[in-house]
Design a protein around this motif. Structure first.
Motif, PDB file in Angstrom:
ATOM      1  N   PRO A  85     -65.794  72.465-134.478  1.00 13.38           N
ATOM      2  CA  PRO A  85     -64.666  72.325-133.403  1.00 13.38           C
ATOM      3  C   PRO A  85     -65.183  72.129-132.142  1.00 13.38           C
ATOM      4  CG  PRO A  85     -65.254  74.888-134.116  1.00 13.38           C
ATOM      5  CD  PRO A  85     -66.037  73.881-135.252  1.00 13.38           C
ATOM      6  N   GLN A  86     -66.457  72.398-131.748  1.00 13.32           N
ATOM      7  CA  GLN A  86     -66.916  72.229-130.437  1.00 13.32           C
ATOM      8  C   GLN A  86     -67.635  71.059-130.158  1.00 13.32           C
ATOM      9  OE1 GLN A  86     -66.663  74.008-127.805  1.00 13.32           O
ATOM     10  NE2 GLN A  86     -66.105  76.125-128.297  1.00 13.32           N
ATOM     11  N   MET A  87     -67.384  70.437-128.933  1.00 15.10           N
ATOM     12  CA  MET A  87     -68.233  69.449-128.576  1.00 15.10           C
ATOM     13  C   MET A  87     -69.249  70.041-127.591  1.00 15.10           C
ATOM     14  SD  MET A  87     -68.884  66.139-129.076  1.00 15.10           S
ATOM     15  CE  MET A  87     -69.135  64.352-128.140  1.00 15.10           C
ATOM     16  N   PRO A  88     -70.686  70.048-127.995  1.00 16.24           N
ATOM     17  CA  PRO A  88     -71.400  70.781-127.131  1.00 16.24           C
ATOM     18  C   PRO A  88     -71.483  70.017-125.743  1.00 16.24           C
ATOM     19  CG  PRO A  88     -72.689  69.547-128.693  1.00 16.24           C
ATOM     20  CD  PRO A  88     -71.456  69.338-128.999  1.00 16.24           C
ATOM     21  N   PRO A  89     -72.081  70.219-124.565  1.00 13.39           N
ATOM     22  CA  PRO A  89     -72.198  69.717-123.299  1.00 13.39           C
ATOM     23  C   PRO A  89     -73.363  68.506-123.509  1.00 13.39           C
ATOM     24  CG  PRO A  89     -73.173  71.835-123.243  1.00 13.39           C
ATOM     25  CD  PRO A  89     -72.469  71.907-124.412  1.00 13.39           C
ATOM     26  N   HIS A  90     -73.131  67.533-122.969  1.00 14.86           N
ATOM     27  CA  HIS A  90     -74.187  66.391-122.912  1.00 14.86           C
ATOM     28  C   HIS A  90     -75.697  66.697-122.331  1.00 14.86           C
ATOM     29  CE1 HIS A  90     -76.012  62.438-122.954  1.00 14.86           C
ATOM     30  NE2 HIS A  90     -76.035  62.436-121.584  1.00 14.86           N
ATOM     31  N   THR A 104     -73.719  62.772-127.857  1.00 14.71           N
ATOM     32  CA  THR A 104     -72.782  63.199-126.960  1.00 14.71           C
ATOM     33  C   THR A 104     -72.867  62.060-125.669  1.00 14.71           C
ATOM     34  OG1 THR A 104     -74.412  64.336-125.814  1.00 14.71           O
ATOM     35  CG2 THR A 104     -72.964  65.759-127.183  1.00 14.71           C
ATOM     36  N   ALA A 105     -73.916  61.061-125.997  1.00  9.31           N
ATOM     37  CA  ALA A 105     -73.876  60.150-125.012  1.00  9.31           C
ATOM     38  C   ALA A 105     -72.528  59.347-124.533  1.00  9.31           C
ATOM     39  CB  ALA A 105     -74.689  58.912-125.595  1.00  9.31           C
ATOM     40  N   PRO A 106     -72.280  59.404-123.267  1.00  7.20           N
ATOM     41  CA  PRO A 106     -71.126  59.037-122.725  1.00  7.20           C
ATOM     42  C   PRO A 106     -70.513  57.672-123.345  1.00  7.20           C
ATOM     43  CG  PRO A 106     -72.437  60.022-120.930  1.00  7.20           C
ATOM     44  CD  PRO A 106     -73.320  59.653-122.120  1.00  7.20           C
ATOM     45  N   GLU A 107     -71.270  56.654-123.571  1.00 13.41           N
ATOM     46  CA  GLU A 107     -70.821  55.484-124.211  1.00 13.41           C
ATOM     47  C   GLU A 107     -70.438  55.555-125.649  1.00 13.41           C
ATOM     48  OE1 GLU A 107     -73.982  56.143-122.934  1.00 13.41           O
ATOM     49  OE2 GLU A 107     -75.630  55.246-124.549  1.00 13.41           O
ATOM     50  N   LEU A 108     -70.852  56.702-126.102  1.00 15.72           N
ATOM     51  CA  LEU A 108     -70.472  56.961-127.654  1.00 15.72           C
ATOM     52  C   LEU A 108     -69.418  58.122-127.547  1.00 15.72           C
ATOM     53  CD1 LEU A 108     -73.824  56.293-128.841  1.00 15.72           C
ATOM     54  CD2 LEU A 108     -71.999  55.661-130.187  1.00 15.72           C
ATOM     55  N   SER A 109     -69.912  59.056-127.019  1.00 17.12           N
ATOM     56  CA  SER A 109     -68.869  60.398-127.239  1.00 17.12           C
ATOM     57  C   SER A 109     -68.324  60.658-128.690  1.00 17.12           C
ATOM     58  CB  SER A 109     -67.867  60.377-126.103  1.00 17.12           C
ATOM     59  OG  SER A 109     -67.155  61.552-126.093  1.00 17.12           O
ATOM     60  N   MET A 110     -69.428  60.636-129.439  1.00 17.56           N
ATOM     61  CA  MET A 110     -68.998  60.670-130.992  1.00 17.56           C
ATOM     62  C   MET A 110     -69.258  62.108-131.544  1.00 17.56           C
ATOM     63  SD  MET A 110     -70.783  58.601-134.104  1.00 17.56           S
ATOM     64  CE  MET A 110     -72.345  59.337-133.986  1.00 17.56           C
ATOM     65  N   LYS A 120     -65.839  44.854-124.520  1.00 20.82           N
ATOM     66  CA  LYS A 120     -67.072  45.176-124.553  1.00 20.82           C
ATOM     67  C   LYS A 120     -67.787  45.958-125.626  1.00 20.82           C
ATOM     68  CE  LYS A 120     -69.901  46.515-121.172  1.00 20.82           C
ATOM     69  NZ  LYS A 120     -70.185  47.120-120.019  1.00 20.82           N
ATOM     70  N   ASN A 121     -68.961  45.785-126.237  1.00 20.57           N
ATOM     71  CA  ASN A 121     -69.465  46.630-126.922  1.00 20.57           C
ATOM     72  C   ASN A 121     -69.485  48.294-126.318  1.00 20.57           C
ATOM     73  OD1 ASN A 121     -69.282  45.414-129.373  1.00 20.57           O
ATOM     74  ND2 ASN A 121     -71.324  44.657-129.246  1.00 20.57           N
ATOM     75  N   PRO A 122     -69.540  49.075-127.076  1.00 18.30           N
ATOM     76  CA  PRO A 122     -69.885  50.464-126.380  1.00 18.30           C
ATOM     77  C   PRO A 122     -71.243  50.724-126.357  1.00 18.30           C
ATOM     78  CG  PRO A 122     -68.636  51.028-128.451  1.00 18.30           C
ATOM     79  CD  PRO A 122     -68.794  49.460-128.245  1.00 18.30           C
ATOM     80  N   SER A 123     -71.968  50.158-127.233  1.00 17.64           N
ATOM     81  CA  SER A 123     -73.494  50.476-127.236  1.00 17.64           C
ATOM     82  C   SER A 123     -74.145  49.025-127.325  1.00 17.64           C
ATOM     83  CB  SER A 123     -73.588  51.320-128.345  1.00 17.64           C
ATOM     84  OG  SER A 123     -73.223  50.748-129.623  1.00 17.64           O
ATOM     85  N   PRO A 124     -75.574  49.209-126.883  1.00 18.77           N
ATOM     86  CA  PRO A 124     -76.377  47.948-126.968  1.00 18.77           C
ATOM     87  C   PRO A 124     -76.581  47.500-128.472  1.00 18.77           C
ATOM     88  CG  PRO A 124     -77.715  50.015-126.338  1.00 18.77           C
ATOM     89  CD  PRO A 124     -76.168  50.423-126.321  1.00 18.77           C
ATOM     90  N   PRO A 125     -77.113  46.460-128.573  1.00 15.63           N
ATOM     91  CA  PRO A 125     -77.515  45.840-129.808  1.00 15.63           C
ATOM     92  C   PRO A 125     -78.224  46.845-130.967  1.00 15.63           C
ATOM     93  CG  PRO A 125     -78.524  44.592-128.368  1.00 15.63           C
ATOM     94  CD  PRO A 125     -77.646  45.514-127.764  1.00 15.63           C
ATOM     95  N   MET A 126     -77.826  46.964-132.097  1.00 18.25           N
ATOM     96  CA  MET A 126     -78.561  47.912-132.990  1.00 18.25           C
ATOM     97  C   MET A 126     -79.779  47.350-133.431  1.00 18.25           C
ATOM     98  SD  MET A 126     -75.525  49.498-135.186  1.00 18.25           S
ATOM     99  CE  MET A 126     -73.961  49.712-134.359  1.00 18.25           C
ATOM    100  N   GLY A 149     -65.894  54.048-129.919  1.00 17.01           N
ATOM    101  CA  GLY A 149     -65.692  52.978-130.733  1.00 17.01           C
ATOM    102  C   GLY A 149     -64.246  52.947-131.380  1.00 17.01           C
ATOM    103  N   ALA A 150     -64.066  51.959-132.494  1.00 12.43           N
ATOM    104  CA  ALA A 150     -62.724  51.896-133.287  1.00 12.43           C
ATOM    105  C   ALA A 150     -62.790  52.974-134.292  1.00 12.43           C
ATOM    106  CB  ALA A 150     -62.602  50.725-133.361  1.00 12.43           C
ATOM    107  N   VAL A 151     -62.031  53.525-134.724  1.00 12.29           N
ATOM    108  CA  VAL A 151     -61.769  54.490-135.818  1.00 12.29           C
ATOM    109  C   VAL A 151     -60.658  54.067-137.223  1.00 12.29           C
ATOM    110  CG1 VAL A 151     -61.297  56.802-136.758  1.00 12.29           C
ATOM    111  CG2 VAL A 151     -62.495  56.430-134.437  1.00 12.29           C
TER     112      VAL A 151
END
Ligand code: ADP
Ligand code: MG
Length: 706
Positions: A159-164, A147-153, A3-9, A49-51
């Protein structure tokens, strides 16, 4: 099937902010490089997504198979993060374009910021991106984060990821952005997206405002700005977006409009004026003076609803902080709510019999968490109270966590009212803060910070309640007539008569003068009328006429010939043998309040319209405000209310109030004149005589460029 992690662009920035696959071009095997850091951030923070690492010298990076070039990646890549040395950046961008990549984030530095060849390199980079239809962040930036959970990019090297959360943040400084992300966690501010825009070759802060306008995941926009690339566009976009999502800006650097050789009062005053302040005020954007203040405000804005009014209740367990809070609230234009009699009755059982019960409510040191909760609940139930500031100074034996929980519980009883808490514990915030943050209640260390943030909430609520406006269409405007006057001008400085002509074409009332070229002509003008006149020297060499005895007011018609000679004598006495064209004979306008209305064209902000108290004191008082043209009616009203001496307009000591509508009309007409005629560089109407009915220009000057 995957499944795509995000809706169509749909949006051109989606490939950058919501990519389904990312290539890191320049992903490095050595841990202390940015290329390595970005790849590992993507992996460590769980990008959905894929890296694809791209590195011509390796077959794998961070345990992931890597590719020698972007062309070899078998799948569709939406976003390429470019971390290659600057001499390879153009070629890489070209390859990305050829491979069908849709967005670039260029971390690589060495472009416009270094000048010279860097400027050219940046132009070429942008051209490559445009040619392939790619949007680009940077160059010279720190990356992007969602930070959206479906991306978490986390495609940055922070160094830090801020809270969503719901705050989007755009920073013109990468380093500052990184520390802000660090603090976000500490202050409990949830970030939805972060963009370090770097040199803004393609994507600017304005573009992001428009992007976030339609993003339901964004409820608040934070900006760190060093310069506005296109202030007029910012004004338009921020005014619109800000109505649905509050915008808080920290602006660093020199805020004054560019210094220029000014030949008008308006020009001279603009040189010291905070043009950015005018821009932000007009756009309804909140301005924070520091990063600390940005956080203080962001905490308040991410939390609870907007206050219905400025009436605030303060609850404290120590007298000093209560007084400090009351002072701070007053200093920011907030009010201490008048408690309803029922509220006082309900509070009474919580206090000793002799205690006086009023706002700020001091519960003294023995107040425990139960008492805090009860008192705060009662205060919040009072219809006169729009918001509350509970303050706690920990005495021995009462735990800050317990009080924090009491505040949370009480706040839940009135979800429609903002509660901004102040925990003044010696250890600062740590204890109790987590409880408050979880409930979305801001916690400050000092009452002053809470007051400042609450004031911003109130200002925003009031701004949003105003109807949105566009500049009005004005009648009685003769654009062609004005253009002809400008075209016919002999010099770049327009004299009084030319200015009056120009202003009349735009529907202003002027005290029209007649030029006398000799004492005899002046006497001839006296025929038929025995009212008083004002006489003024006309000379290309004189800027401020009254400074050198070039103006005589209240001259009786019979005395005009003598006045002529006397004016010429005193000008010659002061300046020597200067050219004098003659003396203007002008109707005397009495009973008015002297105002100044002017315009100066700033190279980056465009026309700035000025309003203030005028006449001879304008430079001494400098009581003026600026706004960018075109003005709306609301802007003009805000200008009248925005000077320190606004009360003068309402009529002081028995003087009648000035005709506000007439002054607003003049402001709108001057704004229109500035917009229609870019040749006008500066304009001063000083004074504009604001009368009980109407407003009349009695002196004006302008300069033009052709
Ligand atoms: P300048 O600004 O070159 O010194 P002004 O024409 O503004 O010359 O005149 C200076 C002052 O004289 C004004 O600020 C105002 O107080 C007064 N004055 C000028 N013209 C008039 C007028 N027509 N009626 C009443 N007062 C005037
Ligand atoms: Mg003047």
């Amino acid at each position: 099937m995957t499944k795509n992690p995000s809706p169509p662009m749909q949006h051109s920035l989606d490939p950058i902010m919501r990519p389904r696959a990312i290539a890191v071009v320049g992903a490095s095997r050595s841990p202390n490089t940015i290329g390595h850091q970005i790849l590992s951030n993507l992996i460590r923070h769980g990008y959905q997504g894929a890296v694809y690492p791209v590195n011509p010298g390796a077959t794998s990076v961070s345990s992931i198979r890597s590719y020698a070039s972007i062309a070899e990646i078998p799948d569709q890549v939406d976003l390429a993060i470019v971390v290659v040395p600057k001499q390879h950046a153009l070629a890489v961008a070209e390859q990305c374009g050829a491979a069908g990549v849709r967005g670039l984030v260029v971390i690589t530095a060495g472009f416009r910021e270094i000048g010279g060849e860097g400027v050219a390199r940046e132009a070429e980079l942008l051209a490559v991106a445009r040619r392939h239809g790619m949007r680009m962040i940077g160059p010279n930036c720190m990356g992007v984060l969602n930070t959206a959970p479906e991306l978490s990019m986390n495609a940055t090297f922070a160094p830090q990821m801020p809270p969503h959360g719901r705050a989007a943040f755009v920073s013109q400084s990468g380093a500052l952005g990184a520390s802000v992300l660090d603090y976000a966690r500490e202050f409990g501010i949830g970030i939805s997206q972060f963009v370090s825009v770097g040199n803004k070759a393609d994507v600017s802060g304005n573009d992001l405002l428009e992007y976030w306008e339609h993003d339901d995941g964004v409820g608040l926009i934070l900006m760190y700005v060093e310069n506005f690339g296109n202030p007029q566009r910012f004004l338009q976009i921020a005014s619109r977006v800000g109505r649905s999502k509050p915008i808080i800006v920290v602006k660093s650097g020199d805020s004054a409009a560019g210094a220029r050789a000014a030949s008008s009062h308006t020009g001279a005053l603009a040189a010291n004026n905070d043009a950015v302040g005018a821009l932000l005020a007009q756009a309804g954007v909140m301005r924070a003076g520091s990063i600390e203040e940005l956080f203080d405000m962001a905490m308040a804005f991410t939390s609870r609803p907007l206050p219905r009014s400025r009436a605030t209740a303060v609850l404290t367990n120590a007298g000093g902080p209560g007084i400090l809070a009351a002072d701070a609230l007053a200093a920011h234009g907030l009010e201490l709510a008048e408690l309803a009699p029922e509220t006082i009755d309900r509070l009474r059982p919580l206090f000793p019999e002799e205690a006086s019960i009023r706002n700020p409510l001091d519960m003294i040191a023995s107040a425990d968490s139960a008492k805090y909760r009860a008192a705060l609940e009662i205060l919040l139930s009072d219809p006169n109270v729009a918001s509350a500031v509970p303050i706690f100074v920990p005495p021995l034996g009462i735990r800050q966590q317990d009080v924090a929980e009491a505040i949370v519980a009480a706040a839940e009883s009135a979800p429609e009212k903002p509660v901004l808490s102040v925990l003044m514990g010696r250890d600062g915030l740590p204890q109790g803060r987590a409880e408050l943050h979880r409930a979305n209640i801001p916690a400050y260390v000092f009452p002053e910070s809470a007051a400042r943030a609450l004031a911003a909430l109130c200002r925003y609520a009031e701004h949003r309640a105003l109807p949105s406006q566009t500049p009005p269409t004005l009648d009685r405007i003769d654009v062609d007539g004005a253009r002809a006057i400008i075209a016919a001008a002999h010099s770049t400085k327009l004299g009084e008569i030319e200015c009056f002509d120009l202003l009349e074409r735009y529907g202003l009332a002027v005290a029209r003068p007649v030029l006398a070229r000799s004492a005899d002509e002046a006497r001839a003008l006296a025929n038929g009328d025995d009212g008083t006149v004002v006489m003024k020297v006309v000379s290309p060499d004189v800027v401020h006429k009254s400074d050198i005895g070039g103006v005589m007011v209240g001259v009786r018609r019979a005395d005009t010939a003598a006045a002529y000679t006397s004016i010429v004598d005193s000008v010659r006495g002061a300046l020597g043998d200067v050219a004098i064209d003659g003396v203007l004979v002008q109707p005397m306008v009495s009973g008015g309040t002297e105002l100044i209305i002017g315009m100066v064209r700033d190279p980056s902000f465009g026309p700035l319209v000025m309003f203030g108290l005028g006449g001879l004191l304008v430079e001494a008082l400098a009581d003026v405000v600026f706004r960018l043209a075109p003005l709306t009616r609301g802007d003009a009203e805000a200008m009248l209310d925005g000077i320190r001496g606004a009360r003068v307009l309402g009529g002081l000591r028995g003087r009648p109030p000035v005709d506000r509508e007439a002054v607003i009309d003049v402001l709108l007409r001057v704004s229109q004149l500035a917009v229609d005629h870019p040749e006008i560089a500066e304009l001063d109407i000083n004074p504009l005589m604001a009368m009980p009915v109407g407003a009349i220009a009695v002196d004006a000057r302008a300069s033009i460029v052709r």
